[in-house]
Design a protein around this motif. Structure first.
Motif, PDB file in Angstrom:
ATOM      1  N   THR A  86       9.039   5.646 -11.515  1.00 37.13           N
ATOM      2  CA  THR A  86       9.746   4.748 -10.594  1.00 37.13           C
ATOM      3  C   THR A  86       8.904   3.509 -10.281  1.00 37.13           C
ATOM      4  O   THR A  86       9.411   2.379 -10.269  1.00 37.13           O
ATOM      5  N   LEU A  87       7.615   3.711 -10.023  1.00 41.70           N
ATOM      6  CA  LEU A  87       6.726   2.582  -9.737  1.00 41.70           C
ATOM      7  C   LEU A  87       6.606   1.656 -10.943  1.00 41.70           C
ATOM      8  O   LEU A  87       6.569   0.412 -10.802  1.00 41.70           O
ATOM      9  N   GLU A  88       6.546   2.241 -12.139  1.00 41.67           N
ATOM     10  CA  GLU A  88       6.437   1.414 -13.353  1.00 41.67           C
ATOM     11  C   GLU A  88       7.706   0.579 -13.548  1.00 41.67           C
ATOM     12  O   GLU A  88       7.635  -0.606 -13.916  1.00 41.67           O
ATOM     13  N   ARG A  89       8.870   1.190 -13.297  1.00 36.95           N
ATOM     14  CA  ARG A  89      10.130   0.431 -13.441  1.00 36.95           C
ATOM     15  C   ARG A  89      10.195  -0.684 -12.402  1.00 36.95           C
ATOM     16  O   ARG A  89      10.640  -1.802 -12.700  1.00 36.95           O
ATOM     17  N   TRP A  90       9.728  -0.395 -11.195  1.00 33.22           N
ATOM     18  CA  TRP A  90       9.795  -1.411 -10.125  1.00 33.22           C
ATOM     19  C   TRP A  90       8.872  -2.597 -10.437  1.00 33.22           C
ATOM     20  O   TRP A  90       9.261  -3.758 -10.271  1.00 33.22           O
ATOM     21  N   THR A  91       7.645  -2.312 -10.894  1.00 30.32           N
ATOM     22  CA  THR A  91       6.724  -3.408 -11.224  1.00 30.32           C
ATOM     23  C   THR A  91       7.230  -4.203 -12.422  1.00 30.32           C
ATOM     24  O   THR A  91       7.093  -5.429 -12.478  1.00 30.32           O
ATOM     25  N   ALA A  92       7.837  -3.509 -13.406  1.00 28.56           N
ATOM     26  CA  ALA A  92       8.390  -4.211 -14.577  1.00 28.56           C
ATOM     27  C   ALA A  92       9.519  -5.133 -14.148  1.00 28.56           C
ATOM     28  O   ALA A  92       9.652  -6.269 -14.660  1.00 28.56           O
TER      29      ALA A  92
ATOM     30  N   GLN B 137      12.952   7.793  -0.249  1.00 27.28           N
ATOM     31  CA  GLN B 137      12.253   7.026   0.771  1.00 27.28           C
ATOM     32  C   GLN B 137      11.380   5.948   0.129  1.00 27.28           C
ATOM     33  O   GLN B 137      11.333   4.799   0.591  1.00 27.28           O
ATOM     34  N   ILE B 138      10.688   6.288  -0.961  1.00 25.55           N
ATOM     35  CA  ILE B 138       9.813   5.340  -1.647  1.00 25.55           C
ATOM     36  C   ILE B 138      10.628   4.182  -2.219  1.00 25.55           C
ATOM     37  O   ILE B 138      10.248   3.002  -2.089  1.00 25.55           O
ATOM     38  N   VAL B 139      11.768   4.499  -2.838  1.00 21.29           N
ATOM     39  CA  VAL B 139      12.612   3.457  -3.445  1.00 21.29           C
ATOM     40  C   VAL B 139      13.125   2.503  -2.378  1.00 21.29           C
ATOM     41  O   VAL B 139      13.111   1.265  -2.550  1.00 21.29           O
ATOM     42  N   ARG B 140      13.581   3.047  -1.225  1.00 22.05           N
ATOM     43  CA  ARG B 140      14.074   2.181  -0.146  1.00 22.05           C
ATOM     44  C   ARG B 140      12.976   1.268   0.368  1.00 22.05           C
ATOM     45  O   ARG B 140      13.198   0.077   0.625  1.00 22.05           O
TER      46      ARG B 140
ATOM     47  N   LEU C 289      -0.201  -4.165  -5.849  1.00 23.81           N
ATOM     48  CA  LEU C 289       0.248  -2.802  -5.554  1.00 23.81           C
ATOM     49  C   LEU C 289      -0.984  -1.896  -5.459  1.00 23.81           C
ATOM     50  O   LEU C 289      -1.647  -1.614  -6.467  1.00 23.81           O
ATOM     51  N   ASP C 290      -1.297  -1.465  -4.254  1.00 24.70           N
ATOM     52  CA  ASP C 290      -2.505  -0.677  -3.984  1.00 24.70           C
ATOM     53  C   ASP C 290      -2.132   0.813  -3.897  1.00 24.70           C
ATOM     54  O   ASP C 290      -1.485   1.256  -2.940  1.00 24.70           O
ATOM     55  N   LEU C 291      -2.543   1.567  -4.922  1.00 22.96           N
ATOM     56  CA  LEU C 291      -2.271   3.007  -4.958  1.00 22.96           C
ATOM     57  C   LEU C 291      -3.535   3.839  -4.727  1.00 22.96           C
ATOM     58  O   LEU C 291      -3.526   5.049  -4.947  1.00 22.96           O
ATOM     59  N   THR C 292      -4.604   3.201  -4.257  1.00 18.65           N
ATOM     60  CA  THR C 292      -5.878   3.928  -4.110  1.00 18.65           C
ATOM     61  C   THR C 292      -5.826   4.974  -2.994  1.00 18.65           C
ATOM     62  O   THR C 292      -6.664   5.874  -2.935  1.00 18.65           O
ATOM     63  N   GLY C 293      -4.843   4.872  -2.101  1.00 18.85           N
ATOM     64  CA  GLY C 293      -4.726   5.848  -1.018  1.00 18.85           C
ATOM     65  C   GLY C 293      -3.901   7.070  -1.379  1.00 18.85           C
ATOM     66  O   GLY C 293      -3.678   7.955  -0.539  1.00 18.85           O
ATOM     67  N   LEU C 294      -3.439   7.159  -2.619  1.00 20.07           N
ATOM     68  CA  LEU C 294      -2.637   8.314  -3.038  1.00 20.07           C
ATOM     69  C   LEU C 294      -3.527   9.504  -3.378  1.00 20.07           C
ATOM     70  O   LEU C 294      -4.530   9.366  -4.076  1.00 20.07           O
ATOM     71  N   ARG C 295      -3.129  10.675  -2.887  1.00 23.14           N
ATOM     72  CA  ARG C 295      -3.819  11.917  -3.256  1.00 23.14           C
ATOM     73  C   ARG C 295      -3.132  12.609  -4.424  1.00 23.14           C
ATOM     74  O   ARG C 295      -3.741  13.411  -5.133  1.00 23.14           O
ATOM     75  N   HIS C 296      -1.833  12.318  -4.581  1.00 22.27           N
ATOM     76  CA  HIS C 296      -1.090  12.920  -5.688  1.00 22.27           C
ATOM     77  C   HIS C 296       0.045  11.978  -6.088  1.00 22.27           C
ATOM     78  O   HIS C 296       0.700  11.380  -5.238  1.00 22.27           O
ATOM     79  N   LEU C 297       0.251  11.858  -7.401  1.00 20.79           N
ATOM     80  CA  LEU C 297       1.329  11.010  -7.931  1.00 20.79           C
ATOM     81  C   LEU C 297       1.985  11.771  -9.071  1.00 20.79           C
ATOM     82  O   LEU C 297       1.379  11.970 -10.126  1.00 20.79           O
ATOM     83  N   ASP C 298       3.240  12.217  -8.854  1.00 28.03           N
ATOM     84  CA  ASP C 298       3.879  12.983  -9.917  1.00 28.03           C
ATOM     85  C   ASP C 298       4.563  12.056 -10.920  1.00 28.03           C
ATOM     86  O   ASP C 298       4.638  10.833 -10.724  1.00 28.03           O
ATOM     87  N   GLN C 299       5.047  12.628 -12.003  1.00 25.21           N
ATOM     88  CA  GLN C 299       5.602  11.840 -13.102  1.00 25.21           C
ATOM     89  C   GLN C 299       6.825  11.051 -12.675  1.00 25.21           C
ATOM     90  O   GLN C 299       7.006   9.892 -13.073  1.00 25.21           O
TER      91      GLN C 299
ATOM     92  N   ARG D  55       0.848  -1.202   0.000  1.00 27.15           N
ATOM     93  CA  ARG D  55       0.000   0.000   0.000  1.00 27.15           C
ATOM     94  C   ARG D  55       0.882   1.250   0.000  1.00 27.15           C
ATOM     95  O   ARG D  55       1.811   1.359   0.798  1.00 27.15           O
ATOM     96  N   VAL D  56       0.556   2.173  -0.901  1.00 28.00           N
ATOM     97  CA  VAL D  56       1.238   3.486  -0.950  1.00 28.00           C
ATOM     98  C   VAL D  56       0.160   4.547  -0.745  1.00 28.00           C
ATOM     99  O   VAL D  56      -0.801   4.621  -1.534  1.00 28.00           O
ATOM    100  N   THR D  57       0.304   5.353   0.301  1.00 31.69           N
ATOM    101  CA  THR D  57      -0.704   6.379   0.615  1.00 31.69           C
ATOM    102  C   THR D  57      -0.040   7.744   0.790  1.00 31.69           C
ATOM    103  O   THR D  57       1.151   7.840   1.084  1.00 31.69           O
ATOM    104  N   GLY D  58      -0.824   8.801   0.589  1.00 32.21           N
ATOM    105  CA  GLY D  58      -0.317  10.164   0.802  1.00 32.21           C
ATOM    106  C   GLY D  58      -0.088  10.889  -0.505  1.00 32.21           C
ATOM    107  O   GLY D  58      -0.846  10.762  -1.467  1.00 32.21           O
ATOM    108  N   ASN D  59       1.002  11.670  -0.548  1.00 32.54           N
ATOM    109  CA  ASN D  59       1.372  12.434  -1.738  1.00 32.54           C
ATOM    110  C   ASN D  59       2.733  11.957  -2.227  1.00 32.54           C
ATOM    111  O   ASN D  59       3.764  12.234  -1.597  1.00 32.54           O
ATOM    112  N   ALA D  60       2.735  11.243  -3.317  1.00 31.46           N
ATOM    113  CA  ALA D  60       3.972  10.661  -3.843  1.00 31.46           C
ATOM    114  C   ALA D  60       4.610  11.632  -4.829  1.00 31.46           C
ATOM    115  O   ALA D  60       4.165  11.759  -5.973  1.00 31.46           O
TER     116      ALA D  60
END
Length: 489
Positions: A465-471, A434-437, A450-460, A422-427
């Protein structure tokens, strides 16, 4: 028709007399605390009523010299001389008019409350430290640090100062009357506490023939310091320009915050912020042209105006008329006012600006915001108004950036073969390390949700980074499912 108009004006007439009685001692006290002749405070009050009071903007607030600007004015007079005051005030007025024409008045509503509270608290502290010296009948040091450093000697040296005990007694008595009077039944409080306190102190000094300093007063016309053309050269001095901008910003902020407070006290038309800014600027241009003090809308006088039943701007204008009549007909009355009585009056004003109760409440609600308030106030005391406010703004921006970028990454095993992340808040990129670690610490499993429904903001940057990690996980034969929020900024 005439009778109906007269009847409609009666509430404003009555309110204007109340505001006049509140404003008179405050005008004198602010001028004395600012290091200029008492008459100049009256002049600013007159202009605040007749000019700022008549122009569009706020319907019921009242303008005049304010305790919140005493620190700035005293410092400016000490550095540049009283002859430069008119240029500084008129220049600040022009800046205010420009801000109003650019429709920037409403932006003052976006200033962090913690910075504003810190600014007012800092002004209150400097005012308190400064007014302790006239309270004790002793000349004050030139800077705030010196005033604090010499306080122990000031207190222990009462007996060695001629009239020191009498001066302290009059000042404390004035302070006690103000505090006590405001707690009396409403019918008593129809007479303003500052007027009662200062008048009682004047009578006490006269009857007992006490050796305390009194306000030095002369002709209103003789006190005017109309700027000469030669003083326009001051505008080439960066220090002077900085002082002009500082006065303009502080006066504007105080006036518009006062307007917001006054709007909550009545049910009439709300303040037009840009128009009010232009009105305050016009008043300051005229006040500066007369060599008088800068003005702001003042919550004490404005609240008294609303409480006395004012209905229109006529009450503010009429209070300026009464100040003008007083200045022309009874200027000698000012000479009976004891200086320590004004010190007691301004100590009360400084305590109200400091407002410890609000600081305690804000500390319980949000310690980070309270810390910004305290640091801003201390920076103003240690350095100056502009430095303190800039420090406060900087800290507020840092706090906002930290909170806007606050993000939490957590995971748990939803079964023996799957992991739920789960990733929550403003990414944002500010929290990318911190996210990468956190992602690198997620254990490997056959399935990953990978649950991103708790995100209020996700920048490019974070999205990539998330796409590379899931790949990367998919290349390790991991089945990855991603849940995105329905709408994301």
């Amino acid at each position: 028709m005439t009778r109906r108009i007269a009847s409609a004006l009666i509430p404003d007439l009555r309110a204007s007399l109340v505001v006049f009685l509140v404003a008179l001692p405050l005008c004198v006290g602010v001028a004395v605390a600012s290091g200029v002749p008492a008459e100049l405070g009256i002049v600013t009050g007159i202009v605040g009523g007749l000019v700022a009071g008549a122009l569009p903007g706020s319907s019921l607030q009242v303008s005049g010299p304010a305790a919140g600007l005493t620190v700035l004015v005293a410092d400016a007079v000490a550095k540049h001389g009283i002859a430069a005051l008119g240029v500084l005030v008129a220049g600040a007025g022009l800046v205010q008019i420009l801000l109003g024409l650019l429709l920037l008045g409403t932006w003052f509503q976006a200033i962090s409350p913690s910075v504003v509270q810190g600014m007012l608290a800092g002004i209150g502290l400097v005012l308190i430290f400064g007014q302790l010296y006239p309270l004790f009948g002793h000349p004050a040091p030139g800077d705030a640090i010196g005033k604090i450093a010499e306080l122990p000697g000031l207190i222990t040296g009462i007996a060695r100062t001629d009239g020191g005990g009498a001066s302290v007694g009059i000042g404390l008595a004035t302070l006690a009357v103000i505090v006590t009077w405001n707690r009396l039944p409403r019918r008593w409080r129809a007479v303003p506490a500052p007027l009662v306190a200062v008048a009682a102190a004047a009578v006490l000094v006269a009857v007992l023939d006490l050796p305390v300093a009194k306000v030095q007063v002369g002709s209103i016309m003789a006190a005017l310091e109309i700027p000469s053309p030669d003083q326009a050269g001051l505008l080439t001095d960066p220090a002077v320009l900085g002082t002009i901008v500082t006065i303009a910003l502080v006066a504007s902020a105080e006036s518009l915050f006062s307007a917001a407070a006054v709007d909550r006290l009545h049910s009439g038309p709300p303040t037009r912020y840009n128009a009010e800014l232009i009105a305050q600027g016009t008043g300051n241009v005229i006040s500066g042209a007369l060599g008088a003090l800068p003005m702001t809308a003042v919550i004490v006088r404005s609240a008294a105006n609303v409480g006395a039943g004012a209905r229109t701007k006529a009450s503010s204008v009429l209070h300026g008329v009464w100040l003008l009549v007083f200045a022309l007909a009874l200027p000698g009355v000012l000479g009976v006012i004891p200086v320590p009585a004004l010190a007691g009056l301004l100590l009360h004003a400084g305590w109200k600006l400091l407002d410890p109760a609000t600081l305690v409440r804000s500390t319980r609600h949000d310690r980070a915001e309270a810390a910004i308030t305290v640091i801003t106030a201390l920076a103003i005391v240690a350095a100056d108004m502009l430095t303190g406010v800039l420090v406060g703004f900087g800290l507020a921006i840092v706090l906002a950036a930290w909170r806007l970028s606050h993000v939490t990454v957590g995971w748990d095993h939803s079964s023996e073969t799957s992991v739920h992340v789960r990733v929550t808040g403003n990414a944002t990129f500010l929290r990318l390390p911190q996210i990468v670690r956190a992602l690198d610490a997620v254990p490997h499993a056959a399935r990953l949700h990978l649950d991103l429904t708790g995100l209020r903001h996700l920048d490019q940057a974070t999205r990539a980074t998330l796409e590379r990690w899931t790949a990367q996980r998919r290349r390790g034969n991991v089945e990855v499912h991603t849940a995105l929020p329905t709408a994301i900024g």
